[in-house]
Design a protein around this motif. Structure first.
Motif, PDB file in Angstrom:
ATOM      1  N   ALA A 109      33.370 -26.089  13.661  1.00  0.00           N
ATOM      2  CA  ALA A 109      33.770 -25.269  14.811  1.00  0.00           C
ATOM      3  C   ALA A 109      34.425 -23.968  14.364  1.00  0.00           C
ATOM      4  O   ALA A 109      34.140 -22.890  14.904  1.00  0.00           O
ATOM      5  N   ALA A 110      35.315 -24.049  13.371  1.00  0.00           N
ATOM      6  CA  ALA A 110      36.002 -22.850  12.882  1.00  0.00           C
ATOM      7  C   ALA A 110      35.017 -21.885  12.230  1.00  0.00           C
ATOM      8  O   ALA A 110      35.122 -20.660  12.399  1.00  0.00           O
ATOM      9  N   HIS A 111      34.049 -22.438  11.510  1.00  0.00           N
ATOM     10  CA  HIS A 111      33.026 -21.577  10.896  1.00  0.00           C
ATOM     11  C   HIS A 111      32.196 -20.891  11.971  1.00  0.00           C
ATOM     12  O   HIS A 111      31.886 -19.700  11.866  1.00  0.00           O
ATOM     13  N   ARG A 112      31.855 -21.620  13.012  1.00  0.00           N
ATOM     14  CA  ARG A 112      31.093 -21.041  14.114  1.00  0.00           C
ATOM     15  C   ARG A 112      31.867 -19.882  14.746  1.00  0.00           C
ATOM     16  O   ARG A 112      31.331 -18.793  14.947  1.00  0.00           O
ATOM     17  N   ALA A 113      33.131 -20.136  15.057  1.00  0.00           N
ATOM     18  CA  ALA A 113      33.946 -19.097  15.696  1.00  0.00           C
ATOM     19  C   ALA A 113      34.074 -17.872  14.807  1.00  0.00           C
ATOM     20  O   ALA A 113      33.950 -16.738  15.280  1.00  0.00           O
ATOM     21  N   GLY A 114      34.304 -18.102  13.515  1.00  0.00           N
ATOM     22  CA  GLY A 114      34.439 -16.978  12.592  1.00  0.00           C
ATOM     23  C   GLY A 114      33.172 -16.159  12.481  1.00  0.00           C
ATOM     24  O   GLY A 114      33.220 -14.923  12.465  1.00  0.00           O
ATOM     25  N   SER A 115      32.032 -16.852  12.421  1.00  0.00           N
ATOM     26  CA  SER A 115      30.761 -16.137  12.275  1.00  0.00           C
ATOM     27  C   SER A 115      30.424 -15.320  13.520  1.00  0.00           C
ATOM     28  O   SER A 115      29.690 -14.332  13.440  1.00  0.00           O
TER      29      SER A 115
END
Length: 246
Positions: free
Chosen positions: A74-80
């Motif tokens: 989820a954090a990777h998705r938000a960051g990307s």
């Protein structure tokens, strides 16, 4: 439910392709008079699909989940996507967030993973405390018909060429609960498959039981509907929605 979704988290999105998240956004948008500019709790956020959609609509989102592996995705998705979403690792029955929120959502039967009735009651109590006055909670659960009949028609199989699973079900230890064993097979670049296994437990309660727990937490119920339609539940409804307000 297994505490780690290390492998499962990475294929979760593909398996959830048929979930109408857009409809969930519209339901929450209508219930909260628009999500833009609102503080929203996404409880049981998983890999952050709904969190990201809410943030794209202008909501200030905090996502909560008990799986660090799901939250990593989820954090990777938000960051990307350049989205400022806060994520917290905690079980929903131990919800502990700073400030007050305008809305909360527990989507796609996440609440059914809370097995103990006491913990379900504590979840409602904690969400109530986290909301502002007139704040809304929207959640859905499996119907008893789905738990007691449809799920027990297994085993179920799925194969899209890249991911396959065999899903075996049996009655759980509690009334209206289902014990699931899933064997996943993921195709590798060389054409071979790797296997991993998941064990899940879900439990549901009757609509009157949910009503009692919701009202005891202090909420008042605005509407109860089923299967993504603005219609009351029937004996063969599969997914029950509750829209409640503080």
């Amino acid at each position: 439910m297994s505490s780690s979704y290390t492998e499962f988290a990475h294929i979760y999105d593909e398996l959830m392709n048929d979930i109408p998240y857009d409809a969930y956004i519209e339901l929450l948008d209508l219930a909260s008079a628009g999500v833009s500019g609102k503080k929203v709790l996404d409880i049981g956020c998983g890999t952050g699909l709904l969190s990201a959609m809410l943030a794209k609509r202008g909501a200030y989102v905090t996502g909560v989940d008990l799986s660090c592996d799901m939250l990593e995705v989820a954090a990777h998705r938000a960051g990307s996507l350049g989205l400022a979403i806060q994520f917290k690792e905690q079980p929903m029955q131990q919800l502990d967030v700073e400030g007050k929120f305008d809305a909360a959502v527990i989507s796609i039967d996440s609440l059914n993973y809370v097995i103990s009735q006491k913990d379900v009651e504590e979840t409602f109590n904690r969400v109530y405390q986290a909301l502002v006055k007139d704040g809304v909670l929207l959640f859905d659960v499996h119907s008893l018909y789905k738990m007691d009949e449809i799920f027990l028609e297994g085993p179920f199989v799925y194969d899209n060429g890249g991911i396959a699973y065999i899903w075996e079900t049996s009655p759980g230890d509690h009334e209206h609960s289902v014990y699931s064993e899933l064997a996943f097979f993921m195709r590798q670049e060389n054409g071979s498959f790797i296997r991993f296994d998941e064990v899940h437990m879900q439990r549901s309660f009757s609509i009157p039981d949910y009503v009692r727990m919701i009202e005891e937490a202090g909420f008042h119920i605005e509407r109860i509907f089923a299967d993504w339609e603005d219609e009351p539940p029937t004996e063969e409804s599969e997914r029950i929605f509750f829209q409640v307000r503080k």
